[in-house]
Structures are given as structure tokens and as C-alpha cells.
Design a protein around this motif. Structure first.
Motif, short mmCIF file in Angstrom:
data_model
loop_
_atom_site.label_atom_id
_atom_site.label_comp_id
_atom_site.label_asym_id
_atom_site.label_seq_id
_atom_site.Cartn_x
_atom_site.Cartn_y
_atom_site.Cartn_z
N ARG A 53 32.75 59.14 26.45
CA ARG A 53 34.20 59.13 26.59
C ARG A 53 34.66 57.80 27.18
O ARG A 53 34.14 57.37 28.20
CB ARG A 53 34.56 60.28 27.54
N THR A 54 35.60 57.16 26.55
CA THR A 54 36.14 55.94 27.16
C THR A 54 37.64 56.04 27.30
O THR A 54 38.37 56.01 26.33
CB THR A 54 35.81 54.68 26.32
N GLY A 55 38.09 56.15 28.51
CA GLY A 55 39.52 56.12 28.77
C GLY A 55 40.18 57.47 28.72
O GLY A 55 39.69 58.41 28.07
N TYR A 56 41.28 57.58 29.41
CA TYR A 56 42.03 58.82 29.53
C TYR A 56 43.50 58.55 29.26
O TYR A 56 44.00 57.45 29.50
CB TYR A 56 41.88 59.39 30.96
N ASP A 57 44.20 59.58 28.77
CA ASP A 57 45.64 59.43 28.53
C ASP A 57 46.41 59.45 29.84
O ASP A 57 46.19 60.32 30.67
CB ASP A 57 46.16 60.62 27.70
N ALA A 60 47.23 36.29 45.85
CA ALA A 60 46.79 35.65 47.10
C ALA A 60 45.81 34.50 46.85
O ALA A 60 45.40 33.81 47.77
CB ALA A 60 46.15 36.69 48.01
N LEU A 61 45.43 34.28 45.58
CA LEU A 61 44.39 33.28 45.27
C LEU A 61 45.02 31.97 44.83
O LEU A 61 46.12 31.95 44.28
CB LEU A 61 43.49 33.81 44.15
N ASP A 62 44.30 30.86 45.04
CA ASP A 62 44.81 29.59 44.54
C ASP A 62 44.67 29.57 43.01
O ASP A 62 43.97 30.41 42.43
CB ASP A 62 44.11 28.39 45.19
N SER A 63 45.36 28.62 42.34
CA SER A 63 45.49 28.72 40.89
C SER A 63 44.14 28.63 40.17
O SER A 63 43.92 29.28 39.16
CB SER A 63 46.45 27.66 40.37
N PHE A 64 43.21 27.87 40.72
CA PHE A 64 41.89 27.73 40.10
C PHE A 64 41.14 29.07 40.11
O PHE A 64 40.63 29.55 39.10
CB PHE A 64 41.09 26.66 40.85
N LEU A 65 41.14 29.69 41.30
CA LEU A 65 40.43 30.96 41.47
C LEU A 65 41.12 32.08 40.70
O LEU A 65 40.48 32.99 40.18
CB LEU A 65 40.39 31.30 42.96
N ARG A 66 42.46 31.98 40.62
CA ARG A 66 43.22 33.01 39.92
C ARG A 66 42.79 33.08 38.46
O ARG A 66 42.59 34.16 37.91
CB ARG A 66 44.71 32.65 40.00
N ILE A 67 42.58 31.94 37.84
CA ILE A 67 42.20 31.93 36.43
C ILE A 67 40.78 32.45 36.25
O ILE A 67 40.48 33.18 35.32
CB ILE A 67 42.39 30.51 35.85
N ARG A 68 39.90 32.14 37.23
CA ARG A 68 38.53 32.66 37.15
C ARG A 68 38.51 34.17 37.37
O ARG A 68 37.84 34.90 36.65
CB ARG A 68 37.65 31.97 38.17
N MET A 69 39.26 34.63 38.37
CA MET A 69 39.24 36.06 38.68
C MET A 69 39.89 36.89 37.57
O MET A 69 39.50 38.01 37.34
CB MET A 69 39.95 36.34 40.01
N ARG A 70 40.87 36.32 36.88
CA ARG A 70 41.48 37.13 35.83
C ARG A 70 40.51 37.33 34.67
O ARG A 70 40.49 38.39 34.05
CB ARG A 70 42.85 36.61 35.42
N ALA A 71 39.67 36.34 34.43
CA ALA A 71 38.64 36.52 33.40
C ALA A 71 37.66 37.62 33.83
O ALA A 71 37.21 38.42 33.01
CB ALA A 71 37.91 35.20 33.17
N GLU A 72 37.35 37.66 35.13
CA GLU A 72 36.44 38.70 35.62
C GLU A 72 37.06 40.09 35.54
O GLU A 72 36.39 41.07 35.23
CB GLU A 72 36.01 38.38 37.06
N LEU A 73 38.37 40.17 35.84
CA LEU A 73 39.05 41.47 35.74
C LEU A 73 38.99 42.00 34.32
O LEU A 73 38.71 43.17 34.07
CB LEU A 73 40.51 41.33 36.16
N ARG A 129 36.72 45.80 30.28
CA ARG A 129 36.02 46.05 29.02
C ARG A 129 34.75 46.85 29.27
O ARG A 129 34.45 47.78 28.55
CB ARG A 129 35.63 44.73 28.36
N GLU A 130 34.00 46.45 30.31
CA GLU A 130 32.73 47.13 30.61
C GLU A 130 32.94 48.58 31.00
O GLU A 130 32.20 49.46 30.60
CB GLU A 130 31.99 46.39 31.74
N LEU A 131 33.96 48.83 31.82
CA LEU A 131 34.19 50.18 32.33
C LEU A 131 34.89 51.07 31.31
O LEU A 131 34.70 52.28 31.30
CB LEU A 131 35.03 50.13 33.61
N GLY A 132 35.73 50.46 30.46
CA GLY A 132 36.42 51.23 29.42
C GLY A 132 37.54 52.12 29.93
O GLY A 132 38.03 52.97 29.19
#
Ligand code: ADP
Length: 324
Positions: free
Chosen positions: A2-6, A166-179, A184-187
Motif C-alpha cells: 500500500r502506498t499512500g492514503y486518501d 530557517a536554512l540559508d539558501s544553499f542548504l535550503r536547496i540541498r534539503m529540499r532535494a532530500e525532502l 518518494r521512498e516512503l510513498g
């Protein structure tokens, strides 16, 4: 698997005294999607998120998750988890104990909760720092701990309130890729509140644009970008011109406007070099500001300066009529 819920909001309204923060909002969130609630400050994004989480009661309407009406359940029983802007980590607890905290509250015995916490720390790549205190971590590391802590209860939906602000712009772009990767992994569905259109475009499968307590437009990120339906969305999402023509108000993307021999007369008011492209800002005779985003080679073939008279042209097919 099962991936995801309504998750569904049905005629949800939130009032604080005389203020209507959210007005009769209905929306179905697709299971397993990354959704951004996008809009200016005060439009009702956080109130919407807090009602889904159960940190705020609905004034009217209901919230359905996985077929169950959760409108009046306490936060811990809803199947949602919230990650706050401030991360709200406990300063006196180690990283591992922070992650395991809600399991301890539920009476899960120590070996089991530590094993679960370790799994989540592995997921966010923080195993090596499990014994540190929050004050001994960088902003990005604290954010990973906050994520692990929210996910340890295995929520059906993860709610994120301005998680990158709360993150500086460099870290913000890296963290959004991680989010995005984590989602995707968790579904499971992530609902992410932001006032940044770049952030929403980068992350979202679906963008829900809010303005003044209501949804202005909701749809796939590309659709909202390509065909904004209201003047508010066209202006807020950026990169669009709103022009009054004889047949009514329309939008045309800045990258669809060219300078030609024939077209709408305008005067250049500013030229901004952006590297790969050049933004030429113009004022039409009817007083509309129109931006042309030109490939840099095209611009430098026939450079323009403020004060120059130009003709603006576009393919008719690139015009989109706005809802009145
Ligand atoms: P956003 O997250 O888009 O900035 P909010 O949901 O925080 O918007 O706020 C929507 C409206 O509700 C605003 O006018 C805000 O001032 C008001 N509001 C939010 N929280 C409260 C509260 N606890 N009490 C009274 N008014 C509130």
C-alpha cells in the motif's frame, strides 16, 4: 504494498473570533503525493495545516483520512505527524531520544523504541550523530532529526510548516532535494506549507495556491505554472504578464514574448542581464507592464536600452484568458 492514503477536506472553515482564516475549503489530496500549499502570508495555509494535524479545531466541515473522519481526534490518534519550522527539539535529550520521544509517550519499551529510532536515523543519514545533543548539530542536521522524529510514528500523512525557512539558501536547496527523495521512498503524502513559488515548483506534484482564506487554483505544478486561471495566481507564481486586451484580461508567459517588427507598441523601461537570458521590462501604451524573457544571444543580436520603442509579439496560442 500500500502506498499512500486518501486525505480529504470537506467544506472546512476556520474562524478565530471575527477573522475567517479558512473559508469553506474542500480538497482531495492524492495518495502518495507531494503537495505544496502556496500563498502569501496570512492567506490561511498554516491554519489549514494545523487543522489537518489536530492542533487547531475546525469551526465547520470535516477532515477525512483513510476513510475515517478524524476532525475531532487528538493529534496523536489521527495518523498525521507535523514537522515544525523551529524543529522544536528537546535540548536536554540526545538525538536518539528525541527521535524515540513519542514512542516513549506511547509506552513502547526501551529496546524497541531505540531500534525504531535507529532505523529512522539511518533513513535520514544521522546514525553517526545519534548520541549528540541538538545544540551540537548544524541547522541541516537538526532538520533531519526533526524529520526522523516526525516519521517515527509511521504517519499516513506528513505535514511540514515552512520546513526550509530557517536554512540559508544553499542548504535550503540541498534539503529540499532530500525532502523530495524521502517522500518518494516512503510513498506517503507530504503536505508542505510555503510562501516561495520556487520551492513549490521544485518540490510539488500538486500545488494548491491559496489567497484570502480560499483555494485560488489547485493542480499539477506544471499546469499551475503554464495556465494560471486568475490574475492573482498569474502574478504570484511569477514569470507571467497580465495584459488587458480588447477581448478581456489575458496572461502570457514572459518567455513567450518576443521583440518583433510588428506587434503591440511599448517602451523599454529596464534591461536586466541574468546570464542565460535577459529580462526586458516594457510599458505598453495602455499602461500594462510587460516582461520579455529573451535568450541572451537573441537579445545581444539587437540590444535594447531603456527609452527604446519596441513592438511586443507572441503566438496567439500562448495567450491564456483569465477567469473574471
Ligand atoms: P498563513 O499560514 O498563510 O500565513 P495563517 O493560517 O497563519 O496564514 O493565518 C490566517 C489568518 O488567520 C490571518 O489573518 C491570521 O492573522 C489569523 N490567525 C491565525 N492564527 C490565529 C490565532 N491563533 N488567533 C487569531 N487569528 C489568527
Amino acid at each position: 504494498m500500500r502506498t499512500g492514503y486518501d486525505l480529504e477536506l470537506v467544506h472546512v472553515t476556520k474562524r478565530y473570533g471575527n477573522t475567517v482564516a479558512v473559508r469553506d475549503l474542500s480538497h482531495v489530496f492524492a495518495p502518495g503525493s507531494y503537495v505544496c500549499l502556496l500563498g502569501p502570508s496570512g492567506c490561511g495555509k498554516s491554519s489549514t495545516l494545523r487543522m489537518i494535524a489536530g492542533h487547531e479545531e475546525v469551526s465547520d466541515g470535516s477532515i477525512l483520512l483513510d476513510g475515517q473522519d478524524v476532525s475531532y481526534l487528538p493529534p496523536a490518534q489521527r495518523g498525521t505527524a507535523m514537522m515544525f519550522q523551529s524543529y522544536a527539539l528537546f535540548p536536554h535529550l540526545s538525538v536518539r531520544d528525541n527521535v524515540a520521544f513519542s514512542l516513549r509517550m506511547k509506552g513502547v519499551e526501551k529496546a524497541t523504541r531505540h531500534a525504531r529510532a535507529n532505523e529512522l536515523l539511518e533513513l535520514v543519514d544521522m546514525t553517526h550523530l545519534a548520541d549528540r545533543l541538538p545544540a551540537q548539530l548544524s541547522g541541516g542536521q537538526q532538520q533531519r532529526v526533526a524529520l526522523a522524529r516526525a516519521l517515527v510514528t509511521q504517519p499516513k500523512v506528513l505535514l511540514l510548516d515552512e520546513p526550509l525557512s530557517a536554512l540559508d539558501s544553499f542548504l535550503r536547496i540541498r534539503m529540499r532535494a532530500e525532502l523530495k527523495k524521502l517522500q518518494r521512498e516512503l510513498g506517503i503524502t507530504f503536505i508542505h506549507v510555503t510562501h516561495g513559488q520556487d520551492e513549490a515548483l521544485a518540490l510539488a506534484d500538486e500545488i494548491v495556491v491559496m489567497n484570502d482564506a480560499v483555494i485560488e487554483q489547485a493542480g499539477p505544478a506544471r499546469e499551475v505554472w503554464a495556465t494560471p486561471t486568475t490574475e492573482f495566481v498569474a502574478r504570484f507564481i511569477g514569470g507571467h504578464n497580465v495584459i488587458a486586451l480588447d477581448q478581456g484580461k489575458v496572461t502570457v508567459r514572459a518567455d513567450a514574448v518576443t521583440l518583433a517588427d510588428h506587434g503591440m507598441a511599448a517602451t523599454v523601461t529596464a534591461v536586466e542581464y541574468q546570464g542565460a537570458s535577459v529580462v526586458v521590462t516594457t510599458m505598453t501604451e495602455t499602461g500594462d507592464e510587460v516582461l520579455a524573457l529573451l535568450p541572451e544571444a537573441q537579445f545581444f543580436n539587437a540590444p535594447k536600452n531603456p527609452g527604446d520603442a519596441v513592438k511586443l509579439a507572441w503566438d496567439e496560442g500562448r495567450l491564456h484568458r483569465l477567469r473574471a
